[in-house]
Design a protein around this motif. Structure first.
Motif, PDB file in Angstrom:
ATOM      1  N   ASP A  14       0.825  -1.208   0.000  1.00 11.65           N
ATOM      2  CA  ASP A  14       0.000   0.000   0.000  1.00 11.65           C
ATOM      3  C   ASP A  14       0.861   1.261   0.000  1.00 11.65           C
ATOM      4  O   ASP A  14       0.574   2.221  -0.736  1.00 11.65           O
ATOM      5  CB  ASP A  14      -0.936   0.008   1.211  1.00 11.65           C
ATOM      6  CG  ASP A  14      -2.015  -1.058   1.122  1.00 11.65           C
ATOM      7  OD1 ASP A  14      -2.320  -1.493  -0.003  1.00 11.65           O
ATOM      8  OD2 ASP A  14      -2.541  -1.459   2.178  1.00 11.65           O
ATOM      9  N   GLN A  15       1.897   1.270   0.822  1.00  9.34           N
ATOM     10  CA  GLN A  15       2.775   2.433   0.852  1.00  9.34           C
ATOM     11  C   GLN A  15       3.553   2.561  -0.462  1.00  9.34           C
ATOM     12  O   GLN A  15       3.757   3.671  -0.959  1.00  9.34           O
ATOM     13  CB  GLN A  15       3.758   2.337   2.029  1.00  9.34           C
ATOM     14  CG  GLN A  15       4.676   3.557   2.147  1.00  9.34           C
ATOM     15  CD  GLN A  15       5.476   3.568   3.429  1.00  9.34           C
ATOM     16  OE1 GLN A  15       5.062   3.005   4.433  1.00  9.34           O
ATOM     17  NE2 GLN A  15       6.630   4.215   3.416  1.00  9.34           N
ATOM     18  N   LEU A  16       3.978   1.440  -1.018  1.00  3.32           N
ATOM     19  CA  LEU A  16       4.690   1.477  -2.295  1.00  3.32           C
ATOM     20  C   LEU A  16       3.789   2.021  -3.395  1.00  3.32           C
ATOM     21  O   LEU A  16       4.231   2.828  -4.225  1.00  3.32           O
ATOM     22  CB  LEU A  16       5.192   0.082  -2.646  1.00  3.32           C
ATOM     23  CG  LEU A  16       5.999  -0.040  -3.943  1.00  3.32           C
ATOM     24  CD1 LEU A  16       7.237   0.847  -3.910  1.00  3.32           C
ATOM     25  CD2 LEU A  16       6.394  -1.493  -4.190  1.00  3.32           C
ATOM     26  N   LYS A  17       2.526   1.602  -3.406  1.00  2.00           N
ATOM     27  CA  LYS A  17       1.565   2.122  -4.395  1.00  2.00           C
ATOM     28  C   LYS A  17       1.410   3.621  -4.246  1.00  2.00           C
ATOM     29  O   LYS A  17       1.354   4.368  -5.242  1.00  2.00           O
ATOM     30  CB  LYS A  17       0.213   1.427  -4.206  1.00  2.00           C
ATOM     31  CG  LYS A  17      -0.908   1.941  -5.105  1.00  2.00           C
ATOM     32  CD  LYS A  17      -0.643   1.622  -6.564  1.00  2.00           C
ATOM     33  CE  LYS A  17      -1.902   1.727  -7.426  1.00  2.00           C
ATOM     34  NZ  LYS A  17      -2.522   3.068  -7.432  1.00  2.00           N
ATOM     35  N   ARG A  18       1.365   4.091  -3.017  1.00  2.00           N
ATOM     36  CA  ARG A  18       1.218   5.531  -2.781  1.00  2.00           C
ATOM     37  C   ARG A  18       2.444   6.286  -3.309  1.00  2.00           C
ATOM     38  O   ARG A  18       2.304   7.344  -3.922  1.00  2.00           O
ATOM     39  CB  ARG A  18       1.032   5.792  -1.285  1.00  2.00           C
ATOM     40  CG  ARG A  18       0.802   7.244  -0.947  1.00  2.00           C
ATOM     41  CD  ARG A  18       0.351   7.422   0.485  1.00  2.00           C
ATOM     42  NE  ARG A  18       0.003   8.808   0.740  1.00  2.00           N
ATOM     43  CZ  ARG A  18      -0.703   9.237   1.785  1.00  2.00           C
ATOM     44  NH1 ARG A  18      -1.138   8.361   2.681  1.00  2.00           N
ATOM     45  NH2 ARG A  18      -0.975  10.521   1.930  1.00  2.00           N
ATOM     46  N   LEU A  19       3.619   5.744  -3.085  1.00  2.00           N
ATOM     47  CA  LEU A  19       4.842   6.366  -3.589  1.00  2.00           C
ATOM     48  C   LEU A  19       4.844   6.407  -5.112  1.00  2.00           C
ATOM     49  O   LEU A  19       5.172   7.443  -5.717  1.00  2.00           O
ATOM     50  CB  LEU A  19       6.060   5.590  -3.070  1.00  2.00           C
ATOM     51  CG  LEU A  19       7.422   5.966  -3.667  1.00  2.00           C
ATOM     52  CD1 LEU A  19       7.756   7.432  -3.405  1.00  2.00           C
ATOM     53  CD2 LEU A  19       8.514   5.057  -3.099  1.00  2.00           C
ATOM     54  N   VAL A  20       4.487   5.305  -5.736  1.00  2.00           N
ATOM     55  CA  VAL A  20       4.448   5.231  -7.197  1.00  2.00           C
ATOM     56  C   VAL A  20       3.469   6.260  -7.756  1.00  2.00           C
ATOM     57  O   VAL A  20       3.786   6.983  -8.721  1.00  2.00           O
ATOM     58  CB  VAL A  20       4.075   3.808  -7.655  1.00  2.00           C
ATOM     59  CG1 VAL A  20       3.710   3.782  -9.143  1.00  2.00           C
ATOM     60  CG2 VAL A  20       5.227   2.853  -7.378  1.00  2.00           C
ATOM     61  N   ASP A  21       2.307   6.355  -7.172  1.00  2.00           N
ATOM     62  CA  ASP A  21       1.313   7.329  -7.631  1.00  2.00           C
ATOM     63  C   ASP A  21       1.820   8.760  -7.472  1.00  2.00           C
ATOM     64  O   ASP A  21       1.564   9.621  -8.318  1.00  2.00           O
ATOM     65  CB  ASP A  21       0.003   7.159  -6.862  1.00  2.00           C
ATOM     66  CG  ASP A  21      -0.730   5.870  -7.211  1.00  2.00           C
ATOM     67  OD1 ASP A  21      -0.380   5.252  -8.239  1.00  2.00           O
ATOM     68  OD2 ASP A  21      -1.633   5.471  -6.443  1.00  2.00           O
ATOM     69  N   LYS A  22       2.536   9.009  -6.391  1.00  2.00           N
ATOM     70  CA  LYS A  22       3.044  10.358  -6.129  1.00  2.00           C
ATOM     71  C   LYS A  22       4.129  10.746  -7.138  1.00  2.00           C
ATOM     72  O   LYS A  22       4.253  11.917  -7.513  1.00  2.00           O
ATOM     73  CB  LYS A  22       3.608  10.419  -4.705  1.00  2.00           C
ATOM     74  CG  LYS A  22       4.057  11.806  -4.257  1.00  2.00           C
ATOM     75  CD  LYS A  22       2.891  12.760  -4.110  1.00  2.00           C
ATOM     76  CE  LYS A  22       3.339  14.092  -3.510  1.00  2.00           C
ATOM     77  NZ  LYS A  22       2.231  15.070  -3.464  1.00  2.00           N
ATOM     78  N   LEU A  23       4.912   9.784  -7.573  1.00  2.00           N
ATOM     79  CA  LEU A  23       6.009  10.058  -8.510  1.00  2.00           C
ATOM     80  C   LEU A  23       5.547  10.165  -9.960  1.00  2.00           C
ATOM     81  O   LEU A  23       6.315  10.611 -10.826  1.00  2.00           O
ATOM     82  CB  LEU A  23       7.061   8.948  -8.412  1.00  2.00           C
ATOM     83  CG  LEU A  23       7.841   8.829  -7.099  1.00  2.00           C
ATOM     84  CD1 LEU A  23       8.692   7.560  -7.117  1.00  2.00           C
ATOM     85  CD2 LEU A  23       8.714  10.053  -6.853  1.00  2.00           C
ATOM     86  N   ALA A  24       4.325   9.754 -10.240  1.00  2.00           N
ATOM     87  CA  ALA A  24       3.835   9.688 -11.618  1.00  2.00           C
ATOM     88  C   ALA A  24       3.946  11.033 -12.330  1.00  2.00           C
ATOM     89  O   ALA A  24       3.585  12.076 -11.788  1.00  2.00           O
ATOM     90  CB  ALA A  24       2.390   9.194 -11.618  1.00  2.00           C
ATOM     91  N   HIS A  25       4.466  10.994 -13.562  1.00  2.00           N
ATOM     92  CA  HIS A  25       4.661  12.194 -14.371  1.00  2.00           C
ATOM     93  C   HIS A  25       4.737  11.745 -15.822  1.00  2.00           C
ATOM     94  O   HIS A  25       5.213  10.645 -16.121  1.00  2.00           O
ATOM     95  CB  HIS A  25       5.944  12.908 -13.947  1.00  2.00           C
ATOM     96  CG  HIS A  25       6.136  14.253 -14.558  1.00  2.00           C
ATOM     97  ND1 HIS A  25       6.653  14.428 -15.824  1.00  2.00           N
ATOM     98  CD2 HIS A  25       5.892  15.501 -14.078  1.00  2.00           C
ATOM     99  CE1 HIS A  25       6.724  15.721 -16.097  1.00  2.00           C
ATOM    100  NE2 HIS A  25       6.270  16.395 -15.055  1.00  2.00           N
TER     101      HIS A  25
END
Length: 281
Positions: A14-25
């Motif tokens: 869950d935390q990894l998914k949140r990080l991935v979503d935050k980095l999306a560009h």
């Protein structure tokens, strides 16, 4: 400016998914090396689009051993093999989080094209506590049965101190960094060609905090190195690992000029991640 994020992760999907979503560009791709000791199935939904993928050549990672170096190099090789013209490759852990907006991060790196952001200290002059990592033989990577520490003591009592090859200056500190694609390609090629590198660092403790800085400092890329890994970390507790960041650190995180921070645990305190999301929106 095209950016590749490489995330080394081992837990908390869950935390990894949140990080991935935050980095999306639109100009970034995200690559995840999941520790081979970890069952990948709960993590697979994270790679739900063509901008996110898992490294296929996974390694079982053990703390302090060369395995994390090998995992990183394997990941670099797969990223380079895509043929995408990345300008920078950014190495993060699954417990890191950006504390600036993605647009700010991309703009900063666009303005610093070719630069290598690494926390780099001279082992001899500035980080002397790391000298035993180089001079002594460390056998953790050999996966020996019980009694490894005693065997290390015997080996180091008999054999002379290890030395870096003539002319090579040992450098290091944090394993996390942001580097140009060209310098990453140099690292991968150098490790392949210079066989002493893996032999030497497999006998070093926590080689991930030494090998990459040492290679680049003793290369034509030295002039592009900046002694800053763009990462906010709090070592005030004096422990082997940095302080777990919580809402107590909110003001410091907001005031920091760094691009990323570590480390976080969303199960212990997700409010601080919510706070970051608000001020970086």
């Amino acid at each position: 400016m095209k950016l590749a994020h490489l995330i080394l992760a081992h837990s908390n999907p869950d935390q990894l998914k949140r990080l991935v979503d935050k980095l999306a560009h639109s100009d970034s791709r995200i690559y995840i090396h999941l520790d081979k000791k970890t069952e990948i199935t709960p993590f697979l939904p994270i790679a739900d689009n063509d901008r996110v993928s898992f490294i296929s050549n996974r390694i079982k990672v053990y703390w302090g051993g060369y395995s994390i170096v090998q995992a990183t190099i394997n990941s670099f090789e797969e990223i380079l093999a895509t043929g995408i013209a990345f300008d920078h490759i950014n190495l993060l852990s699954g417990q890191d989080y950006p504390i600036k907006s993605t647009d700010h991060i991309h703009q900063f790196l666009a303005e610093n094209k070719g630069k290598i952001f690494m926390h780099s200290l001279s082992v001899k002059n500035e980080w002397q506590e790391a000298i035993p990592r180089i001079e002594r033989y460390h056998l953790a990577n050999l996966k020996l049965p019980a009694g490894t520490y005693r065997m290390e003591q015997m080996v180091n009592a008999i054999l002379p101190k290890r030395k870096m090859p003539e002319g090579i200056v040992a450098m290091g500190r944090s394993q996390w960094f942001t580097a140009s694609k060209e310098s990453i390609a140099y690292i991968v090629d150098y490790v392949k060609k210079e066989q002493w590198v893996s032999r030497f660092f497999k006998m070093s403790w926590a080689a991930d905090e030494l090998i990459f800085q040492t290679i680049l400092f003793n290369s034509p890329f030295k002039e592009h190195m900046v002694n800053d890994n763009l990462l906010y970390v709090d070592w005030s507790e004096g422990k082997a690992s940095p302080k777990l960041l919580t809402m107590e650190d909110a003001a410091a995180l907001k005031a920091s000029d760094k691009l990323f921070a570590r480390k976080f645990n969303s199960e212990a305190d997700s409010a601080v991640l919510d706070y970051i999301d608000n001020f970086t929106a």
